[in-house]
Write a protein that holds these residues in place. Structure first.
Motif, PDB file in Angstrom:
ATOM      1  N   LEU A 180       0.856  -1.186   0.000  1.00  0.00           N
ATOM      2  CA  LEU A 180       0.000   0.000   0.000  1.00  0.00           C
ATOM      3  C   LEU A 180       0.892   1.236   0.000  1.00  0.00           C
ATOM      4  O   LEU A 180       1.773   1.376   0.843  1.00  0.00           O
ATOM      5  CB  LEU A 180      -0.900  -0.014   1.238  1.00  0.00           C
ATOM      6  N   GLU A 181       0.685   2.119  -0.959  1.00  0.00           N
ATOM      7  CA  GLU A 181       1.527   3.316  -1.116  1.00  0.00           C
ATOM      8  C   GLU A 181       0.616   4.511  -1.369  1.00  0.00           C
ATOM      9  O   GLU A 181       0.395   4.895  -2.520  1.00  0.00           O
ATOM     10  CB  GLU A 181       2.486   3.143  -2.305  1.00  0.00           C
ATOM     11  N   THR A 182       0.081   5.122  -0.304  1.00  0.00           N
ATOM     12  CA  THR A 182      -0.841   6.233  -0.512  1.00  0.00           C
ATOM     13  C   THR A 182      -1.006   7.089   0.740  1.00  0.00           C
ATOM     14  O   THR A 182      -0.675   6.664   1.842  1.00  0.00           O
ATOM     15  CB  THR A 182      -2.218   5.706  -0.968  1.00  0.00           C
ATOM     16  N   ASP A 183      -1.529   8.286   0.518  1.00  0.00           N
ATOM     17  CA  ASP A 183      -1.964   9.165   1.600  1.00  0.00           C
ATOM     18  C   ASP A 183      -3.426   8.840   1.872  1.00  0.00           C
ATOM     19  O   ASP A 183      -4.201   8.606   0.936  1.00  0.00           O
ATOM     20  CB  ASP A 183      -1.893  10.639   1.181  1.00  0.00           C
ATOM     21  N   ILE A 184      -3.819   8.865   3.143  1.00  0.00           N
ATOM     22  CA  ILE A 184      -5.182   8.501   3.529  1.00  0.00           C
ATOM     23  C   ILE A 184      -5.739   9.544   4.487  1.00  0.00           C
ATOM     24  O   ILE A 184      -5.044   9.983   5.408  1.00  0.00           O
ATOM     25  CB  ILE A 184      -5.210   7.103   4.186  1.00  0.00           C
ATOM     26  N   GLU A 185      -6.985   9.907   4.270  1.00  0.00           N
ATOM     27  CA  GLU A 185      -7.702  10.797   5.178  1.00  0.00           C
ATOM     28  C   GLU A 185      -8.853  10.025   5.787  1.00  0.00           C
ATOM     29  O   GLU A 185      -9.656   9.431   5.074  1.00  0.00           O
ATOM     30  CB  GLU A 185      -8.251  12.013   4.425  1.00  0.00           C
ATOM     31  N   LEU A 186      -8.941  10.027   7.104  1.00  0.00           N
ATOM     32  CA  LEU A 186     -10.126   9.527   7.795  1.00  0.00           C
ATOM     33  C   LEU A 186     -10.946  10.767   8.098  1.00  0.00           C
ATOM     34  O   LEU A 186     -10.551  11.600   8.911  1.00  0.00           O
ATOM     35  CB  LEU A 186      -9.749   8.804   9.089  1.00  0.00           C
ATOM     36  N   ARG A 187     -12.078  10.898   7.423  1.00  0.00           N
ATOM     37  CA  ARG A 187     -12.886  12.108   7.585  1.00  0.00           C
ATOM     38  C   ARG A 187     -14.077  11.809   8.495  1.00  0.00           C
ATOM     39  O   ARG A 187     -14.851  10.899   8.248  1.00  0.00           O
ATOM     40  CB  ARG A 187     -13.380  12.617   6.237  1.00  0.00           C
ATOM     41  N   PHE A 188     -14.190  12.613   9.536  1.00  0.00           N
ATOM     42  CA  PHE A 188     -15.272  12.520  10.510  1.00  0.00           C
ATOM     43  C   PHE A 188     -16.163  13.749  10.342  1.00  0.00           C
ATOM     44  O   PHE A 188     -15.782  14.692   9.643  1.00  0.00           O
ATOM     45  CB  PHE A 188     -14.687  12.438  11.917  1.00  0.00           C
ATOM     46  N   LEU A 205      -8.305  13.064  10.103  1.00  0.00           N
ATOM     47  CA  LEU A 205      -6.978  12.598  10.482  1.00  0.00           C
ATOM     48  C   LEU A 205      -6.301  12.112   9.203  1.00  0.00           C
ATOM     49  O   LEU A 205      -6.878  11.314   8.466  1.00  0.00           O
ATOM     50  CB  LEU A 205      -7.057  11.456  11.499  1.00  0.00           C
ATOM     51  N   PHE A 206      -5.109  12.623   8.946  1.00  0.00           N
ATOM     52  CA  PHE A 206      -4.358  12.247   7.758  1.00  0.00           C
ATOM     53  C   PHE A 206      -3.188  11.361   8.145  1.00  0.00           C
ATOM     54  O   PHE A 206      -2.532  11.592   9.155  1.00  0.00           O
ATOM     55  CB  PHE A 206      -3.815  13.502   7.056  1.00  0.00           C
ATOM     56  N   PHE A 207      -2.944  10.338   7.315  1.00  0.00           N
ATOM     57  CA  PHE A 207      -1.745   9.532   7.495  1.00  0.00           C
ATOM     58  C   PHE A 207      -1.286   9.015   6.149  1.00  0.00           C
ATOM     59  O   PHE A 207      -1.976   9.154   5.138  1.00  0.00           O
ATOM     60  CB  PHE A 207      -1.948   8.405   8.516  1.00  0.00           C
ATOM     61  N   ILE A 245      -0.417  17.149   6.177  1.00  0.00           N
ATOM     62  CA  ILE A 245      -0.987  17.358   4.847  1.00  0.00           C
ATOM     63  C   ILE A 245      -2.451  17.744   4.998  1.00  0.00           C
ATOM     64  O   ILE A 245      -3.046  17.565   6.070  1.00  0.00           O
ATOM     65  CB  ILE A 245      -0.845  16.104   3.953  1.00  0.00           C
ATOM     66  N   THR A 246      -3.034  18.267   3.934  1.00  0.00           N
ATOM     67  CA  THR A 246      -4.445  18.687   3.984  1.00  0.00           C
ATOM     68  C   THR A 246      -5.297  18.014   2.921  1.00  0.00           C
ATOM     69  O   THR A 246      -6.502  18.237   2.876  1.00  0.00           O
ATOM     70  CB  THR A 246      -4.561  20.214   3.834  1.00  0.00           C
ATOM     71  N   GLU A 252      -5.053  11.061  -1.258  1.00  0.00           N
ATOM     72  CA  GLU A 252      -5.563  10.349  -2.425  1.00  0.00           C
ATOM     73  C   GLU A 252      -6.766   9.475  -2.069  1.00  0.00           C
ATOM     74  O   GLU A 252      -7.724   9.394  -2.821  1.00  0.00           O
ATOM     75  CB  GLU A 252      -4.444   9.497  -3.022  1.00  0.00           C
ATOM     76  N   LEU A 253      -6.739   8.829  -0.912  1.00  0.00           N
ATOM     77  CA  LEU A 253      -7.848   7.993  -0.454  1.00  0.00           C
ATOM     78  C   LEU A 253      -8.530   8.683   0.724  1.00  0.00           C
ATOM     79  O   LEU A 253      -7.868   9.051   1.691  1.00  0.00           O
ATOM     80  CB  LEU A 253      -7.347   6.613  -0.016  1.00  0.00           C
ATOM     81  N   VAL A 254      -9.838   8.847   0.630  1.00  0.00           N
ATOM     82  CA  VAL A 254     -10.617   9.440   1.721  1.00  0.00           C
ATOM     83  C   VAL A 254     -11.646   8.416   2.181  1.00  0.00           C
ATOM     84  O   VAL A 254     -12.417   7.883   1.374  1.00  0.00           O
ATOM     85  CB  VAL A 254     -11.337  10.738   1.277  1.00  0.00           C
TER      86      VAL A 254
END
Length: 101
Positions: free
Chosen positions: A17-25, A30-32, A44-45, A48-50
């Motif tokens: 897995l090679e990506t930026d991820i946002e957990l949106r509430f 929360l970005f990781f 980051i703000t 690629e994956l939300v």
């Protein structure tokens, strides 16, 4: 939530897995980043994956396996911006403590 993710992270399950991820509430995000089997929390703000969740508690239950991710997805309780394969790989990447007693 960050410490929960760090404790649950399974590097071997995240190896491809090679990506930026946002957990949106509802009120925040929360970005990781997962790259090369490593989990980081860059400043980051956009990602690629939300993944959209109803709450942080719901996200913890889903990542820990207390709730079924596929069922929640099918019922519209969680959503993503696409990248369905990455969604499954992301959940697998946090399976370290899933079957611990």
């Amino acid at each position: 939530m960050q410490s929960f993710l760090q404790e649950s992270f399974a590097p071997d399950a995240a190896a491809d897995l090679e990506t930026d991820i946002e957990l949106r509430f509802p009120n925040d995000s929360l970005f990781f980043d997962i790259r090369g089997g490593a989990l980081t929390f860059p400043q980051i703000t956009t990602a690629e994956l939300v993944l959209y969740f109803e709450s942080r508690d719901q996200a913890k239950r889903l990542f820990s396996g207390e709730e079924d991710m596929v069922e929640a997805f099918m019922q519209g309780q969680i959503r993503s911006n696409g990248h369905l394969i990455w969604v499954f790989k992301t959940f697998a990447a946090f399976s370290k403590n899933r079957h611990a007693s």
